[in-house]
Design a protein around this motif. Structure first.
Motif, PDB file in Angstrom:
ATOM      1  N   SER A  61      -9.081   4.031  -0.154  1.00 25.95           N
ATOM      2  CA  SER A  61      -8.082   4.672   0.694  1.00 25.95           C
ATOM      3  C   SER A  61      -8.797   5.482   1.776  1.00 25.95           C
ATOM      4  CB  SER A  61      -7.144   5.557  -0.133  1.00 25.95           C
ATOM      5  OG  SER A  61      -7.861   6.568  -0.791  1.00 25.95           O
ATOM      6  N   TRP A 109      -3.955   7.229   3.486  1.00 27.03           N
ATOM      7  CA  TRP A 109      -3.270   5.940   3.572  1.00 27.03           C
ATOM      8  C   TRP A 109      -4.121   4.828   2.972  1.00 27.03           C
ATOM      9  CZ3 TRP A 109      -5.453   8.465   7.640  1.00 27.03           C
ATOM     10  CH2 TRP A 109      -6.416   7.780   8.372  1.00 27.03           C
ATOM     11  N   ASN A 110      -3.498   3.655   2.881  1.00 23.57           N
ATOM     12  CA  ASN A 110      -4.102   2.477   2.239  1.00 23.57           C
ATOM     13  C   ASN A 110      -4.476   2.771   0.784  1.00 23.57           C
ATOM     14  OD1 ASN A 110      -3.646   1.112   4.576  1.00 23.57           O
ATOM     15  ND2 ASN A 110      -5.783   0.954   5.191  1.00 23.57           N
ATOM     16  N   VAL A 111      -3.634   3.575   0.151  1.00 22.65           N
ATOM     17  CA  VAL A 111      -3.765   3.833  -1.283  1.00 22.65           C
ATOM     18  C   VAL A 111      -3.232   2.585  -1.999  1.00 22.65           C
ATOM     19  CG1 VAL A 111      -3.010   5.306  -3.196  1.00 22.65           C
ATOM     20  CG2 VAL A 111      -3.444   6.316  -0.925  1.00 22.65           C
ATOM     21  N   SER A 112      -3.956   2.131  -3.003  1.00 21.96           N
ATOM     22  CA  SER A 112      -3.553   0.934  -3.744  1.00 21.96           C
ATOM     23  C   SER A 112      -2.163   1.099  -4.337  1.00 21.96           C
ATOM     24  CB  SER A 112      -4.554   0.656  -4.858  1.00 21.96           C
ATOM     25  OG  SER A 112      -4.045  -0.337  -5.727  1.00 21.96           O
ATOM     26  N   ALA A 149       1.083   5.493   1.422  1.00 22.20           N
ATOM     27  CA  ALA A 149       0.576   6.504   2.348  1.00 22.20           C
ATOM     28  C   ALA A 149       1.131   7.854   1.910  1.00 22.20           C
ATOM     29  CB  ALA A 149       0.997   6.196   3.773  1.00 22.20           C
ATOM     30  N   SER A 181       0.847  -1.194   0.000  1.00 20.57           N
ATOM     31  CA  SER A 181       0.000   0.000   0.000  1.00 20.57           C
ATOM     32  C   SER A 181       0.885   1.248   0.000  1.00 20.57           C
ATOM     33  CB  SER A 181      -0.940   0.026   1.217  1.00 20.57           C
ATOM     34  OG  SER A 181      -0.221   0.317   2.398  1.00 20.57           O
TER      35      SER A 181
END
Length: 149
Positions: free
Chosen positions: A82, A64-67, A42, A40
């Motif tokens: 995200s 955060w938790n962007v692909s 951020a 991931s």
């Protein structure tokens, strides 16, 4: 890993519409050369020049938790799935540049991580920074300047 924006050059002036009091639209960001081992991404946008005006680094955006497969974050949007955290404006989501005194430099910091973060939506920059410790496999930075209008 590389972080760029079609909206402004690295080290250049951030256009007015991205300012907190002038539209508060997040800029488009282009991401390239993401490590294959990333799970991931951020992103943290802050203003270290705010220390002189308000006594601390001002947080403008926490994402955060962007692909890891993302190549572009479109203007005024966040990637699907995200999460955004709380800024120093006390709001969730993007809070554009708003220097109170003079031109400031804003830093967009992108992190490729070997994990997906288990954080709530209203988490802060401090929460994200604590969670990414030991999980950063690459970093990229983009800076832009913005002066009071």
């Amino acid at each position: 890993m590389k972080l760029e924006s079609p909206s402004f050059e690295n080290g250049g002036t951030i256009p007015k519409k991205f300012g907190y009091k002038n539209g508060n639209v997040s800029p488009s960001l282009i991401i390239s050369d993401i490590p294959e081992s990333a799970k991931s991404l951020a992103l943290i946008m802050d203003d270290p020049d705010a220390i002189g005006a308000v006594g601390k680094v001002w947080v403008h955006w926490v994402l955060w938790n962007v692909s890891k497969d993302i190549k572009k974050i479109n203007e005024n949007s966040i990637p699907e799935n995200s999460l955004e955290g709380e800024t120093d404006f006390g709001e969730i989501g993007y809070g554009g540049p708003a220097p109170p005194d003079k031109e400031h430099t804003y830093i967009f910091k992108l992190y490729a991580l070997d994990t997906v973060l288990n954080l709530e939506r209203n988490s802060t920059k401090a929460d994200v920074e604590k969670s990414i410790q030991g999980h950063i496999i690459a970093e990229a930075k983009l800076t832009g300047k913005y002066a009071p209008q």
